[in-house]
Design a protein around this motif. Structure first.
Motif, PDB file in Angstrom:
ATOM      1  N   GLN A 141      -4.800   0.258   4.144  1.00  0.00           N
ATOM      2  CA  GLN A 141      -3.498  -0.196   4.630  1.00  0.00           C
ATOM      3  C   GLN A 141      -2.418   0.192   3.628  1.00  0.00           C
ATOM      4  O   GLN A 141      -2.707   0.513   2.473  1.00  0.00           O
ATOM      5  CB  GLN A 141      -3.483  -1.706   4.838  1.00  0.00           C
ATOM      6  N   LYS A 152     -11.595  -0.307   5.333  1.00  0.00           N
ATOM      7  CA  LYS A 152     -10.215  -0.459   5.770  1.00  0.00           C
ATOM      8  C   LYS A 152      -9.226   0.057   4.732  1.00  0.00           C
ATOM      9  O   LYS A 152      -9.397  -0.131   3.530  1.00  0.00           O
ATOM     10  CB  LYS A 152      -9.949  -1.940   6.049  1.00  0.00           C
ATOM     11  N   GLN A 169       0.681  -9.614   7.420  1.00  0.00           N
ATOM     12  CA  GLN A 169       0.576  -8.330   8.091  1.00  0.00           C
ATOM     13  C   GLN A 169       1.828  -8.098   8.919  1.00  0.00           C
ATOM     14  O   GLN A 169       2.374  -9.020   9.526  1.00  0.00           O
ATOM     15  CB  GLN A 169      -0.652  -8.302   9.005  1.00  0.00           C
ATOM     16  N   ASP A 214      -1.227  -2.531   8.457  1.00  0.00           N
ATOM     17  CA  ASP A 214      -2.445  -1.909   8.984  1.00  0.00           C
ATOM     18  C   ASP A 214      -2.071  -0.631   9.724  1.00  0.00           C
ATOM     19  O   ASP A 214      -1.085  -0.602  10.478  1.00  0.00           O
ATOM     20  CB  ASP A 214      -3.151  -2.859   9.954  1.00  0.00           C
TER      21      ASP A 214
END
Length: 256
Positions: free
Chosen positions: A71, A69, A44, A58
């Motif tokens: 991303q 979620k 990440q 993210d």
């Protein structure tokens, strides 16, 4: 036995071995590939990115169509040039398609980040337009990958209730445009918002996204003098696209 018959028997035997191997080991092979896919093996982005290294990004207040979620993906380049790539993956245009995501056999759209998108991104960075081979003209460019989990050609800004196959009321989040804009805004913390060159590209549903958002993206990157739009494999004739964009996807008027 003639040579021709022997050849046929040999070829049939080879085919049988291949089919048996696929039957027994196909899932194992696919799981091995998926286990190495982008989004699972990537770090990440938390600090200053290294040039040439891939990251999962993210982004606050972004969701896939099912509310899970979302991303983006990012590689910072050594050159002040940007390739913005929109993924494909089906579509949803009404209550009927909304109730039939790719969780259902024969479904119409990808409802979340998952195996399909991971494999696609792995291919993009390993062998496709985002690879690091010396003969790839984009290898030193900043690459921004925009996953597609909303069924709205990356153009939606709203939510829509629909009746699911089990009779319950659910909500599909057409947030493709919102996700893309928030991803780019976050990436601007790490790269120049005024590149010397910009390529806006995508294939299939992502090609529609590239076409719909080309002007928006070019303006977002402060109108670089050298800007190219690449639309690949995107053709769906429908007399109701304007209505779909405005009423189903809650698309902003500036994009219609």
């Amino acid at each position: 036995m003639t040579k021709k018959k022997k050849l046929i028997i040999i070829l049939a035997s080879i085919l049988a071995v291949v089919l048996i191997t696929v039957a027994f080991f196909g899932n194992t092979i696919m799981n091995a590939v998926i286990g190495n896919t982008l989004g699972r093996d990537l770090p990440q982005l938390t600090g200053e990115p290294e040039v040439g290294k891939w990251y999962a990004v993210d982004v606050a207040d972004t969701v896939s169509s099912d509310g899970s979620k979302w991303q983006g993906y990012f590689r910072k380049g050594s050159e002040n040039k940007v390739l913005l790539y929109f993924y494909g993956g089906g579509f949803s245009v009404n209550d009927f398609t909304a109730a039939r995501s790719m969780d259902v056999e024969g479904g119409f759209y990808n409802p979340r980040l998952g195996k399909g998108l991971n494999v696609m991104t792995y291919a993009i960075r390993k062998w496709g337009i985002g690879n690091s081979a010396d003969d790839n003209m984009f290898k030193d460019w900043t690459f921004i990958g925009v996953p597609y989990c909303n069924g709205d050609f990356h153009a939606g800004t709203g939510d829509k209730e629909y009746t699911a196959l089990d009779g319950s009321t659910k909500t599909i989040h057409y947030h493709g445009y919102t996700n893309y804009r928030r991803l780019i805004t976050k990436i601007f913390h790490y790269v120049s918002s005024s590149p010397n060159q910009l390529v806006v590209a995508g294939s299939s549903a992502g090609g529609f996204g590239a076409a719909i958002l080309a002007d928006d993206a070019i303006e977002l990157f402060h109108n670089p003098k050298n800007a190219t739009v690449l639309v690949d494999s995107s053709l769906l004739i429908n007399d109701h696209w304007h209505d779909i964009m405005a009423n189903e996807w809650k698309n902003t008027k500036s994009l219609q």
